[in-house]
Design a protein around this motif. Structure first.
Motif, short mmCIF file in Angstrom:
data_model
loop_
_atom_site.label_atom_id
_atom_site.label_comp_id
_atom_site.label_asym_id
_atom_site.label_seq_id
_atom_site.Cartn_x
_atom_site.Cartn_y
_atom_site.Cartn_z
N TYR A 25 19.72 -2.20 -21.25
CA TYR A 25 20.09 -2.27 -19.84
C TYR A 25 19.41 -3.44 -19.15
O TYR A 25 18.21 -3.65 -19.31
CB TYR A 25 19.70 -0.97 -19.11
N THR A 60 34.98 3.77 -21.32
CA THR A 60 34.10 4.61 -22.14
C THR A 60 32.92 3.84 -22.72
O THR A 60 32.09 4.42 -23.43
CB THR A 60 34.89 5.25 -23.30
N THR A 61 32.82 2.55 -22.42
CA THR A 61 31.70 1.75 -22.93
C THR A 61 30.79 1.26 -21.81
O THR A 61 29.75 0.66 -22.09
CB THR A 61 32.21 0.52 -23.72
N SER A 63 28.17 1.62 -18.67
CA SER A 63 27.10 2.50 -18.23
C SER A 63 26.30 1.79 -17.14
O SER A 63 25.68 0.75 -17.40
CB SER A 63 26.20 2.86 -19.41
N TYR A 65 23.59 2.66 -13.94
CA TYR A 65 22.73 3.59 -13.20
C TYR A 65 22.24 2.89 -11.94
O TYR A 65 22.17 1.66 -11.89
CB TYR A 65 21.53 4.00 -14.05
N ASN A 81 24.52 -1.84 -18.66
CA ASN A 81 24.55 -2.22 -20.06
C ASN A 81 25.31 -3.54 -20.17
O ASN A 81 25.86 -4.06 -19.18
CB ASN A 81 25.12 -1.11 -20.95
N ARG A 103 16.21 2.11 -21.66
CA ARG A 103 16.92 3.15 -20.92
C ARG A 103 16.55 3.05 -19.45
O ARG A 103 15.44 2.65 -19.11
CB ARG A 103 16.51 4.54 -21.41
N LEU A 110 23.37 8.09 -12.67
CA LEU A 110 24.56 7.45 -13.21
C LEU A 110 25.54 7.23 -12.06
O LEU A 110 25.90 8.17 -11.35
CB LEU A 110 25.20 8.34 -14.28
N GLY A 113 30.65 4.95 -15.15
CA GLY A 113 30.73 4.87 -16.60
C GLY A 113 30.20 6.12 -17.28
O GLY A 113 30.25 7.21 -16.73
N VAL A 114 29.66 5.92 -18.47
CA VAL A 114 29.18 7.02 -19.31
C VAL A 114 27.67 6.90 -19.50
O VAL A 114 27.12 5.81 -19.43
CB VAL A 114 29.90 7.04 -20.67
N PRO A 115 27.00 8.03 -19.73
CA PRO A 115 25.55 7.99 -19.90
C PRO A 115 25.11 7.22 -21.14
O PRO A 115 25.72 7.35 -22.20
CB PRO A 115 25.15 9.46 -20.04
N SER A 117 25.16 4.28 -22.69
CA SER A 117 26.02 3.55 -23.62
C SER A 117 25.37 2.22 -23.94
O SER A 117 24.84 1.56 -23.06
CB SER A 117 27.40 3.32 -23.00
#
Length: 118
Positions: A25, A60-61, A63, A65, A81, A103, A110, A113-115, A117
């Motif tokens: 990240y 789906t890729t 992420s 926060y 990311n 991380r 979040l 996106g997704v957690p 990734s």
């Protein structure tokens, strides 16, 4: 020629056996002025951009926060990311990168996106 292993030999063996975690990240700071423009919120602007550019497969890729900053110059911290950062730049944004982490902090939420990734 010596057949005894050197410290470099040991280092290479250990690095192969125990690879270091890479920073997934990038830390982006946004000022109060940037946050004042709703289009500088990934949760608002990134989805429509992905739809318009026919890149929804990337959802789906991604992420991202977010965490509240501690000054007007750093009022919001974003943890993106690599995919999210690339898209953000493709959108014409000019992020202010201040670091990287493996991380996001536990306190970060979040926001798109997704957690976790990579």
């Amino acid at each position: 020629m010596s057949t005894n292993p050197t410290s470099n030999d040991l280092l290479f063996r250990l690095t192969a056996k125990y690879p270091q975690e890479r920073d997934n990240y990038r830390v982006i700071v946004q000022s109060a002025a940037e946050v004042g423009d709703i289009q500088n919120s990934p949760a608002v602007s990134m989805g429509p951009y992905l739809i318009a550019s026919e890149q929804t497969r990337l959802l789906t890729t991604l992420s991202i926060y977010s965490l509240r900053g501690d000054s007007r110059e750093k009022i919001r911290l974003l943890y993106m990311n690599a995919t999210a950062l690339r898209i953000w730049k493709d959108m014409g944004k000019q992020p202010t990168e201040v670091g990287s982490l493996h991380r996001p902090p536990h306190a970060a939420a979040l926001c798109f996106g997704v957690p976790f990734s990579a």
